[in-house]
Design a protein around this motif. Structure first.
Motif, PDB file in Angstrom:
ATOM      1  N   ASP A   1      10.753 147.650 100.504  1.00  0.00           N
ATOM      2  CA  ASP A   1      11.646 146.673 101.401  1.00  0.00           C
ATOM      3  C   ASP A   1      10.867 145.265 101.661  1.00  0.00           C
ATOM      4  O   ASP A   1      11.667 144.413 101.857  1.00  0.00           O
ATOM      5  N   ILE A   2       9.428 145.429 101.618  1.00  0.00           N
ATOM      6  CA  ILE A   2       8.978 144.102 101.660  1.00  0.00           C
ATOM      7  C   ILE A   2       9.232 143.039 100.693  1.00  0.00           C
ATOM      8  O   ILE A   2       9.487 141.989 100.764  1.00  0.00           O
ATOM      9  N   ALA A   3       9.244 143.497  99.349  1.00  0.00           N
ATOM     10  CA  ALA A   3       9.687 142.700  98.146  1.00  0.00           C
ATOM     11  C   ALA A   3      10.795 142.220  98.453  1.00  0.00           C
ATOM     12  O   ALA A   3      11.406 141.098  98.134  1.00  0.00           O
ATOM     13  N   HIS A   4      11.996 143.021  98.550  1.00  0.00           N
ATOM     14  CA  HIS A   4      13.405 142.605  98.911  1.00  0.00           C
ATOM     15  C   HIS A   4      13.405 141.456 100.118  1.00  0.00           C
ATOM     16  O   HIS A   4      14.184 140.577  99.791  1.00  0.00           O
ATOM     17  N   GLN A   5      12.987 141.607 100.992  1.00  0.00           N
ATOM     18  CA  GLN A   5      12.806 140.803 102.129  1.00  0.00           C
ATOM     19  C   GLN A   5      12.329 139.455 101.685  1.00  0.00           C
ATOM     20  O   GLN A   5      12.756 138.370 102.291  1.00  0.00           O
ATOM     21  N   ALA A   6      11.231 139.578 101.063  1.00  0.00           N
ATOM     22  CA  ALA A   6      10.561 138.493 100.608  1.00  0.00           C
ATOM     23  C   ALA A   6      11.302 137.559  99.465  1.00  0.00           C
ATOM     24  O   ALA A   6      11.411 136.256  99.504  1.00  0.00           O
ATOM     25  N   ALA A   7      11.866 138.355  98.542  1.00  0.00           N
ATOM     26  CA  ALA A   7      12.675 137.666  97.765  1.00  0.00           C
ATOM     27  C   ALA A   7      14.181 137.048  98.375  1.00  0.00           C
ATOM     28  O   ALA A   7      14.267 135.731  97.899  1.00  0.00           O
ATOM     29  N   ALA A   8      14.553 137.623  99.230  1.00  0.00           N
ATOM     30  CA  ALA A   8      15.747 137.044 100.127  1.00  0.00           C
ATOM     31  C   ALA A   8      15.123 135.906 100.776  1.00  0.00           C
ATOM     32  O   ALA A   8      15.996 134.716 100.685  1.00  0.00           O
ATOM     33  N   ASP A   9      14.179 135.869 101.609  1.00  0.00           N
ATOM     34  CA  ASP A   9      13.946 134.886 102.044  1.00  0.00           C
ATOM     35  C   ASP A   9      13.344 133.555 101.410  1.00  0.00           C
ATOM     36  O   ASP A   9      13.581 132.351 101.664  1.00  0.00           O
ATOM     37  N   ALA A  10      12.599 133.895 100.261  1.00  0.00           N
ATOM     38  CA  ALA A  10      12.460 132.725  99.386  1.00  0.00           C
ATOM     39  C   ALA A  10      13.623 132.195  98.867  1.00  0.00           C
ATOM     40  O   ALA A  10      13.730 130.786  98.483  1.00  0.00           O
ATOM     41  N   LEU A  11      14.388 132.923  98.291  1.00  0.00           N
ATOM     42  CA  LEU A  11      15.961 132.487  97.861  1.00  0.00           C
ATOM     43  C   LEU A  11      16.547 131.386  98.660  1.00  0.00           C
ATOM     44  O   LEU A  11      16.939 130.230  98.404  1.00  0.00           O
ATOM     45  N   LEU A  12      16.561 131.743 100.165  1.00  0.00           N
ATOM     46  CA  LEU A  12      17.068 131.009 101.061  1.00  0.00           C
ATOM     47  C   LEU A  12      16.128 129.527 101.140  1.00  0.00           C
ATOM     48  O   LEU A  12      16.846 128.422 101.156  1.00  0.00           O
ATOM     49  N   ALA A  13      15.040 129.819 101.154  1.00  0.00           N
ATOM     50  CA  ALA A  13      14.211 128.421 101.223  1.00  0.00           C
ATOM     51  C   ALA A  13      14.487 127.703 100.081  1.00  0.00           C
ATOM     52  O   ALA A  13      14.462 126.394  99.961  1.00  0.00           O
ATOM     53  N   ILE A  14      14.372 128.162  98.838  1.00  0.00           N
ATOM     54  CA  ILE A  14      14.742 127.313  97.540  1.00  0.00           C
ATOM     55  C   ILE A  14      15.829 126.852  97.558  1.00  0.00           C
ATOM     56  O   ILE A  14      16.020 125.634  97.165  1.00  0.00           O
ATOM     57  N   CYS A  15      16.958 127.358  97.952  1.00  0.00           N
ATOM     58  CA  CYS A  15      18.115 126.814  97.855  1.00  0.00           C
ATOM     59  C   CYS A  15      18.330 125.768  98.883  1.00  0.00           C
ATOM     60  O   CYS A  15      18.944 124.744  98.611  1.00  0.00           O
TER      61      CYS A  15
ATOM     62  N   ARG B   1      -2.099 151.119 102.352  1.00  0.00           N
ATOM     63  CA  ARG B   1      -1.459 152.384 101.645  1.00  0.00           C
ATOM     64  C   ARG B   1      -0.023 152.361 101.814  1.00  0.00           C
ATOM     65  O   ARG B   1       0.831 153.165 102.381  1.00  0.00           O
ATOM     66  N   LEU B   2       0.340 151.305 101.325  1.00  0.00           N
ATOM     67  CA  LEU B   2       2.040 150.857 101.477  1.00  0.00           C
ATOM     68  C   LEU B   2       2.430 151.407  99.951  1.00  0.00           C
ATOM     69  O   LEU B   2       1.575 151.078  98.792  1.00  0.00           O
ATOM     70  N   ALA B   3       3.576 152.268 100.037  1.00  0.00           N
ATOM     71  CA  ALA B   3       4.228 152.369  98.791  1.00  0.00           C
ATOM     72  C   ALA B   3       5.726 152.916  98.841  1.00  0.00           C
ATOM     73  O   ALA B   3       6.014 152.731 100.057  1.00  0.00           O
ATOM     74  N   GLY B   4       6.469 153.092  97.668  1.00  0.00           N
ATOM     75  CA  GLY B   4       7.811 153.759  97.933  1.00  0.00           C
ATOM     76  C   GLY B   4       8.791 152.598  98.535  1.00  0.00           C
ATOM     77  O   GLY B   4       8.640 151.682  98.550  1.00  0.00           O
ATOM     78  N   PRO B   5       9.615 153.149  99.389  1.00  0.00           N
ATOM     79  CA  PRO B   5      10.600 152.384  99.957  1.00  0.00           C
ATOM     80  C   PRO B   5      10.135 151.360 100.911  1.00  0.00           C
ATOM     81  O   PRO B   5      10.862 150.289 100.965  1.00  0.00           O
ATOM     82  N   GLU B   6       8.949 151.743 101.700  1.00  0.00           N
ATOM     83  CA  GLU B   6       8.347 150.561 102.700  1.00  0.00           C
ATOM     84  C   GLU B   6       7.952 149.261 101.763  1.00  0.00           C
ATOM     85  O   GLU B   6       8.362 148.154 102.156  1.00  0.00           O
ATOM     86  N   LEU B   7       7.409 149.553 100.729  1.00  0.00           N
ATOM     87  CA  LEU B   7       6.746 148.526  99.824  1.00  0.00           C
ATOM     88  C   LEU B   7       8.030 147.607  99.189  1.00  0.00           C
ATOM     89  O   LEU B   7       7.938 146.681  99.219  1.00  0.00           O
TER      90      LEU B   7
ATOM     91  N   GLU C   1       3.742 141.015  93.280  1.00  0.00           N
ATOM     92  CA  GLU C   1       2.802 140.642  94.212  1.00  0.00           C
ATOM     93  C   GLU C   1       2.463 141.383  95.324  1.00  0.00           C
ATOM     94  O   GLU C   1       1.342 141.795  95.756  1.00  0.00           O
ATOM     95  N   ALA C   2       3.335 142.037  95.767  1.00  0.00           N
ATOM     96  CA  ALA C   2       3.563 143.120  96.957  1.00  0.00           C
ATOM     97  C   ALA C   2       2.541 144.480  96.149  1.00  0.00           C
ATOM     98  O   ALA C   2       1.716 145.086  97.079  1.00  0.00           O
ATOM     99  N   GLY C   3       2.898 144.920  95.148  1.00  0.00           N
ATOM    100  CA  GLY C   3       1.824 145.912  94.641  1.00  0.00           C
ATOM    101  C   GLY C   3       0.434 145.542  94.497  1.00  0.00           C
ATOM    102  O   GLY C   3      -0.313 146.478  94.854  1.00  0.00           O
ATOM    103  N   ARG C   4       0.363 144.267  94.217  1.00  0.00           N
ATOM    104  CA  ARG C   4      -0.954 144.036  94.208  1.00  0.00           C
ATOM    105  C   ARG C   4      -1.830 144.033  95.442  1.00  0.00           C
ATOM    106  O   ARG C   4      -2.952 144.310  95.411  1.00  0.00           O
TER     107      ARG C   4
END
Length: 218
Positions: A68-82, A60-66, A51-54
């Motif tokens: 990092d957004i994916a990791h943050q989103a996955a972590a926050d979503a996991l907390l919300a789901i749990c 102009r987001l790419a590489g580590p910056e992009l 989704e972040a890549g899309r």
């Protein structure tokens, strides 16, 4: 103890069994919950990266910056789901339900990054859509190239930093008003007022430059 999920016609017996396993594992404690959380995190991270890549090309987001957004989103979503796992009704696959959380989080984080990042350049396609979004009539589109240049100048020269932030987020990036309000720590009414003032300034600038008539809405 987690109650059995209701059987529904919208999922297969195999999916229903998988749903029950997810809910049971994430509602448990100790190693069982930890292992399930890790498995779900991997699922969410793949979805977040996709989704972040899309969404990232225009920023102009790419590489580590992009990533990092994916990791943050996955972590926050996991907390919300749990925290909400026992509200899952079982009328779809559990992972489908989980994807909604991570997609929302990716969108919020990309949009936050959008207005916080200085010097974001917009594609020509973004500006080509702008006159219609401002309500400029078709008769003005004959001079669309000059019009877009005038709008760009007006955005840069007449709007305050706050007005540019709101204008760019709502008009160019299509960010929902409620999401922008949350990210800016403002009320939706304050966002509406800022946008109203920005549109009024742009309208005045376009009238002064001869691109709009006094009676023509902007």
């Amino acid at each position: 103890m987690v109650e059995s999920l209701p059987q529904t016609r919208s999922v297969s017996a195999e999916a229903a069994a998988e749903n029950r396993a997810w809910v049971s594992d994430l509602s448990s404690t100790g190693d069982r919950r930890e292992l399930a959380s890790r498995r779900l995190y991997d699922v969410l991270l793949r979805a977040a990266r996709s989704e972040a890549g899309r969404r990232a090309a225009r920023l102009r987001l790419a590489g580590p910056e992009l990533d990092d957004i994916a990791h943050q989103a996955a972590a926050d979503a996991l907390l919300a789901i749990c925290g909400k796992v026992e509200t899952f009704r079982g009328d779809c696959k559990f992972t489908t339900w989980a994807y909604k959380f991570v997609i929302f989080d990716v969108g919020a984080k990309v949009n936050r990054h959008f207005w916080q990042r200085a010097g974001v350049a917009f594609d020509e396609e973004d500006w080509e859509r702008l006159p219609a979004r401002l309500g400029v009539g078709p008769e003005a589109h004959a001079e669309s190239r000059d019009l877009m240049a005038a709008v760009r100048r007006a955005v840069d020269e007449t709007l305050t930093a706050k007005q540019r932030t709101v204008f760019v987020a709502l008009v160019l990036n299509g960010m929902p008003t409620d999401v922008l309000a949350e990210q800016l720590g403002a009320t939706q009414n304050a966002i509406y007022k800022t946008m109203f003032d920005a549109r009024r300034k742009l309208r005045t600038a376009l009238i002064a430059a001869g691109y709009l008539q006094e009676h023509q809405p902007a």
